[in-house]
Design a protein around this motif. Structure first.
Motif, PDB file in Angstrom:
ATOM      1  N   LEU A  37      19.283  60.368  33.542  1.00 37.53           N
ATOM      2  CA  LEU A  37      18.968  58.192  34.386  1.00 37.53           C
ATOM      3  C   LEU A  37      19.822  57.430  32.810  1.00 37.53           C
ATOM      4  O   LEU A  37      19.655  57.556  32.195  1.00 37.53           O
ATOM      5  CB  LEU A  37      17.303  58.104  34.731  1.00 37.53           C
ATOM      6  N   SER A  38      20.975  56.755  34.477  1.00 39.79           N
ATOM      7  CA  SER A  38      21.681  55.757  33.561  1.00 39.79           C
ATOM      8  C   SER A  38      21.982  55.240  34.711  1.00 39.79           C
ATOM      9  O   SER A  38      22.664  55.361  36.653  1.00 39.79           O
ATOM     10  CB  SER A  38      22.883  57.178  32.691  1.00 39.79           C
ATOM     11  N   THR A  39      22.957  53.145  34.237  1.00 35.24           N
ATOM     12  CA  THR A  39      22.954  52.556  35.293  1.00 35.24           C
ATOM     13  C   THR A  39      24.050  52.966  35.794  1.00 35.24           C
ATOM     14  O   THR A  39      24.719  52.265  37.021  1.00 35.24           O
ATOM     15  CB  THR A  39      22.799  51.247  34.252  1.00 35.24           C
ATOM     16  N   VAL A  40      25.367  53.774  34.792  1.00 35.93           N
ATOM     17  CA  VAL A  40      26.697  55.427  35.522  1.00 35.93           C
ATOM     18  C   VAL A  40      26.011  55.275  37.255  1.00 35.93           C
ATOM     19  O   VAL A  40      27.552  55.171  37.618  1.00 35.93           O
ATOM     20  CB  VAL A  40      27.385  55.577  34.197  1.00 35.93           C
ATOM     21  N   GLN A  41      25.689  55.505  36.939  1.00 35.42           N
ATOM     22  CA  GLN A  41      25.263  56.301  38.610  1.00 35.42           C
ATOM     23  C   GLN A  41      25.479  55.329  39.840  1.00 35.42           C
ATOM     24  O   GLN A  41      25.480  55.818  41.042  1.00 35.42           O
ATOM     25  CB  GLN A  41      23.418  57.185  38.782  1.00 35.42           C
ATOM     26  N   ASN A  42      25.016  54.068  39.337  1.00 34.28           N
ATOM     27  CA  ASN A  42      25.141  52.795  40.443  1.00 34.28           C
ATOM     28  C   ASN A  42      26.561  51.778  40.676  1.00 34.28           C
ATOM     29  O   ASN A  42      27.106  51.502  41.282  1.00 34.28           O
ATOM     30  CB  ASN A  42      24.155  51.517  39.840  1.00 34.28           C
ATOM     31  N   ASN A  43      27.523  52.643  39.263  1.00 33.65           N
ATOM     32  CA  ASN A  43      28.546  51.632  39.870  1.00 33.65           C
ATOM     33  C   ASN A  43      29.761  53.257  40.519  1.00 33.65           C
ATOM     34  O   ASN A  43      30.304  53.666  39.809  1.00 33.65           O
ATOM     35  CB  ASN A  43      29.358  51.262  38.249  1.00 33.65           C
ATOM     36  N   ARG A  44      29.107  52.586  41.733  1.00 36.97           N
ATOM     37  CA  ARG A  44      30.554  53.648  42.568  1.00 36.97           C
ATOM     38  C   ARG A  44      32.047  53.879  42.879  1.00 36.97           C
ATOM     39  O   ARG A  44      32.110  52.720  42.662  1.00 36.97           O
ATOM     40  CB  ARG A  44      30.301  54.348  43.966  1.00 36.97           C
ATOM     41  N   ASP A  45      32.636  54.643  42.396  1.00 38.53           N
ATOM     42  CA  ASP A  45      33.936  53.839  42.616  1.00 38.53           C
ATOM     43  C   ASP A  45      34.561  54.202  44.446  1.00 38.53           C
ATOM     44  O   ASP A  45      34.342  55.205  45.234  1.00 38.53           O
ATOM     45  CB  ASP A  45      35.321  55.472  42.188  1.00 38.53           C
ATOM     46  N   HIS A  46      34.469  53.184  44.971  1.00 40.38           N
ATOM     47  CA  HIS A  46      33.995  52.699  46.372  1.00 40.38           C
ATOM     48  C   HIS A  46      36.148  52.519  47.051  1.00 40.38           C
ATOM     49  O   HIS A  46      36.330  51.950  47.995  1.00 40.38           O
ATOM     50  CB  HIS A  46      33.505  51.491  46.602  1.00 40.38           C
ATOM     51  N   ARG A  47      36.867  52.342  46.262  1.00 36.83           N
ATOM     52  CA  ARG A  47      38.308  51.803  46.376  1.00 36.83           C
ATOM     53  C   ARG A  47      38.549  53.418  47.732  1.00 36.83           C
ATOM     54  O   ARG A  47      38.592  54.331  47.654  1.00 36.83           O
ATOM     55  CB  ARG A  47      38.767  52.245  45.300  1.00 36.83           C
ATOM     56  N   LYS A  48      39.573  52.878  48.256  1.00 38.89           N
ATOM     57  CA  LYS A  48      40.753  53.737  48.681  1.00 38.89           C
ATOM     58  C   LYS A  48      41.915  53.455  49.093  1.00 38.89           C
ATOM     59  O   LYS A  48      42.529  52.286  49.316  1.00 38.89           O
ATOM     60  CB  LYS A  48      40.158  53.883  50.807  1.00 38.89           C
ATOM     61  N   ILE A  49      42.740  54.633  47.731  1.00 35.51           N
ATOM     62  CA  ILE A  49      43.863  54.026  47.371  1.00 35.51           C
ATOM     63  C   ILE A  49      45.533  55.132  47.639  1.00 35.51           C
ATOM     64  O   ILE A  49      44.138  56.301  47.300  1.00 35.51           O
ATOM     65  CB  ILE A  49      43.712  53.917  46.415  1.00 35.51           C
ATOM     66  N   CYS A  50      46.231  54.940  48.317  1.00 33.06           N
ATOM     67  CA  CYS A  50      47.338  56.339  47.990  1.00 33.06           C
ATOM     68  C   CYS A  50      48.429  55.214  48.220  1.00 33.06           C
ATOM     69  O   CYS A  50      48.872  54.451  48.458  1.00 33.06           O
ATOM     70  CB  CYS A  50      46.851  56.788  50.231  1.00 33.06           C
ATOM     71  N   VAL A  51      49.221  56.042  46.945  1.00 31.48           N
ATOM     72  CA  VAL A  51      50.197  55.787  47.047  1.00 31.48           C
ATOM     73  C   VAL A  51      51.382  56.764  46.795  1.00 31.48           C
ATOM     74  O   VAL A  51      51.361  58.466  46.568  1.00 31.48           O
ATOM     75  CB  VAL A  51      50.661  54.928  45.390  1.00 31.48           C
ATOM     76  N   ILE A  52      52.702  57.064  47.028  1.00 31.12           N
ATOM     77  CA  ILE A  52      53.110  58.288  47.760  1.00 31.12           C
ATOM     78  C   ILE A  52      54.918  57.595  46.761  1.00 31.12           C
ATOM     79  O   ILE A  52      55.042  56.804  47.253  1.00 31.12           O
ATOM     80  CB  ILE A  52      53.657  58.287  49.027  1.00 31.12           C
ATOM     81  N   ASP A  53      55.395  57.810  45.783  1.00 26.25           N
ATOM     82  CA  ASP A  53      56.642  57.818  44.830  1.00 26.25           C
ATOM     83  C   ASP A  53      56.793  56.390  44.619  1.00 26.25           C
ATOM     84  O   ASP A  53      58.061  55.945  44.435  1.00 26.25           O
ATOM     85  CB  ASP A  53      57.845  57.968  46.322  1.00 26.25           C
ATOM     86  N   GLY A  54      55.504  55.542  44.732  1.00 23.70           N
ATOM     87  CA  GLY A  54      56.380  54.005  44.154  1.00 23.70           C
ATOM     88  C   GLY A  54      56.573  53.394  45.488  1.00 23.70           C
ATOM     89  O   GLY A  54      56.427  51.915  45.049  1.00 23.70           O
ATOM     90  N   ARG A  55      56.956  53.899  46.555  1.00 20.72           N
ATOM     91  CA  ARG A  55      57.449  52.657  47.337  1.00 20.72           C
ATOM     92  C   ARG A  55      56.540  52.918  48.523  1.00 20.72           C
ATOM     93  O   ARG A  55      56.597  51.665  49.371  1.00 20.72           O
ATOM     94  CB  ARG A  55      58.668  53.354  48.304  1.00 20.72           C
ATOM     95  N   VAL A  56      55.941  53.413  48.711  1.00 18.46           N
ATOM     96  CA  VAL A  56      54.431  52.825  49.783  1.00 18.46           C
ATOM     97  C   VAL A  56      52.913  52.840  49.531  1.00 18.46           C
ATOM     98  O   VAL A  56      52.617  54.415  48.445  1.00 18.46           O
ATOM     99  CB  VAL A  56      54.821  53.563  50.947  1.00 18.46           C
TER     100      VAL A  56
END
Length: 519
Positions: free
Chosen positions: A249-268
């Motif tokens: 049991l831990s509150t960390v279970q409640n903090n999800r990574d909801h991000r959607k990120i894609c980076v390609i070569d730093g250009r896009v």
């Protein structure tokens, strides 16, 4: 139907029950049960302990009332403590002790310091922004100097009104990769979309491109095997499961990574609401037609998405990250027509509600209209007040919600807010073809934000999120045009319709609203 072939993954409920994830969830439930049973035994057989807990409960209530934080969370905890004095009190103390969480907050603070040199604000940009719109310059100053998210110029923005549009653009960009590919997603599910992307990632890894892939641990519950990171590692892809479900049991279970990120070569760079599953590109139907949005950045602002990814990736790394090799080459000259682009992130551990502050900013400084798309509407008092005040000030406020929800309980709670909003002048529409998963604010033909942040407690306070604030870029017109096109497919909700809802729906929504901060 024949039996499953050996080695073939089970599907549905059986896959969860007989998986390692199912075992972990069972252990968590057992711990929770023991916690409640033990507390009840102490309450039943030990008068002194029971009296002590009641005193502690009063102290906890006083602490909750005087503590910093959102009043809605306070009210929910107060209800729990008063309704279940022993269990509620002890559980609140346990949660506030942040077991399993403190290390992550400290680590993220360290990583922010590491990346600060690569997130410096060009003050000439802020000065130019101040001359154009002082209020936006104030937002830029806050996000740059207090949160580490600079505002950029020289960044092209492409808006995708549907998941399939983003997918069609993402595939060729991935194929162009020469140095690195960074991907961070909340949901990954095997199917046409992920299989297509995975094939490209494997090929790029063979060509010597550095490929890193990160996804949230909830995927292991039903979408992917628990050992999936090792499977991708064998294919040459560096992979991490962010915040995996663990047997404690831990509150960390409640903090999800909801991000959607894609980076390609730093250009896009890409971000928005679209995950890696076939329903997001309408190759599989779930809840009718799936309406979602995303943006693609090309130019200086991509660097912020790169750093956001690396901060999260390095949470469990022991060595300092080699950030300089992933920097975005700055464009020469100035393209004024591209306006200003401000990528930002939100963390549950920095005591700053960045996503909500951006939404407040747009609402508070609108002159003509604010148009919103969101899949959920579970609001705190500040957001209700801001939305209603904006509408009462003569600003057109329109919210597009799903007509076919993905979570019935969230939908019945959302409807409990409709009446107050509509009476204040907020217009609420539901997308008749199906489900809206987009997270979009657009205002006054010059300002927009597109990202991962829903209008609910989880996105605004508990999850890791990200978005892009855009000002004076021609893409804002495209966002507003998409909103109007979507509106034509919507049904306007009326007060009469709300009155005619079933008694069960009304009561269920009102009861569940008591626990809205936990939903």
């Amino acid at each position: 139907m024949g039996k499953n072939e050996p080695g073939k993954a089970k599907s549905g409920l059986s896959r969860i029950i007989f998986s390692r994830t199912g075992f972990i969830l069972l252990l968590i439930l057992i711990q929770l049960g023991l916690f409640i049973v033990t507390t009840n035994l102490l309450q039943s057989y030990a008068l002194f302990i029971n009296g002590t807990l009641r005193v502690v409960g009063v102290v906890v209530l006083i602490y909750i009332i005087n503590a910093e934080g959102n009043p809605a969370f306070k009210m929910t905890w107060m209800l729990c403590v008063m309704a279940f004095p022993a269990v509620g009190t002890l559980f609140y103390i346990y949660v506030k002790s942040q077991v399993g969480v403190r290390w992550m907050g400290k680590r993220l603070a360290t990583l922010k310091i590491e990346t600060d040199p690569y997130m410096m604000q060009d003050m000439d940009v802020v000065d130019a922004l101040r001359a154009s719109k002082p209020a936006n310059a104030n937002l830029a100053y806050y996000l740059a100097h207090h949160m580490g998210f600079p505002t950029y110029r020289n960044t092209e923005v492409t808006y995708f009104p549907l998941g399939e549009d983003k997918f069609d653009a993402l595939v060729p960009e991935l194929k162009k990769a020469r140095k690195y590919i960074f991907m961070e997603y909340f949901i990954v599910e095997k199917g046409y979309m992920w299989d297509t992307i995975l094939k490209i990632l494997v090929q790029k890894a063979r060509e010597g491109v550095e490929v890193r892939f990160m996804y949230d641990g909830t995927c292991a519950i039903s979408n992917l095997p628990y050992e999936y990171p090792q499977e991708l590692e064998r294919k040459g892809i560096r992979c991490k499961m962010m915040n995996p479900i663990r047997p404690f049991l831990s509150t960390v279970q409640n903090n999800r990574d909801h991000r959607k990120i894609c980076v390609i070569d730093g250009r896009v760079g890409f971000t928005g609401g679209i995950n890696l599953g076939d329903e997001y590109i309408n190759r599989k139907e779930r809840f009718g037609h799936w309406k979602d949005t995303a943006v693609m950045l090309k130019g200086d602002a991509v660097q912020s998405l790169t750093m956001l990814f690396l901060q999260m990736w390095n949470v469990d790394e022991k060595e300092e990250g080699h950030y300089t090799r992933y920097l975005t080459p700055r464009r020469q000259g100035l393209r004024r027509e591209l306006g200003y682009v401000l990528p930002y992130g939100d963390s549950p551990f920095d005591n700053e509600n960045v996503g909500e502050e951006v939404y407040f900013h747009i609402l508070n400084h609108a002159k003509k209209y604010v148009h919103i798309m969101t899949p959920y509407l579970i609001l705190d008092n500040e957001m209700i007040t801001t939305l209603t005040r904006t509408a009462k000030s003569g600003i057109e406020v329109i919210i597009i919600m799903p007509h076919i929800p993905d979570k019935w309980y969230a939908f019945v709670v959302a409807k409990t807010y409709y009446r107050e909003l509509i009476r204040a002048g907020v217009q609420i529409y539901e997308y008749k073809p199906g489900f809206v998963h987009a997270k979009v604010f657009v205002s006054d033909d010059d300002t927009a934000t597109v990202g991962t942040i829903n209008l609910d407690y989880r996105s605004l306070y508990l999850h890791f999120e990200c978005g892009v604030f855009i000002y004076n870029n021609s893409v804002v017109d495209r966002v507003e045009r998409d909103f109007q096109e979507t509106l034509m497919k919507c049904h306007k909700v009326s007060l009469v319709e709300l009155r005619n809802r079933s008694l069960f729906s009304k009561i269920t929504g009102q009861v569940l609203r008591l626990f809205a901060p936990l939903m």
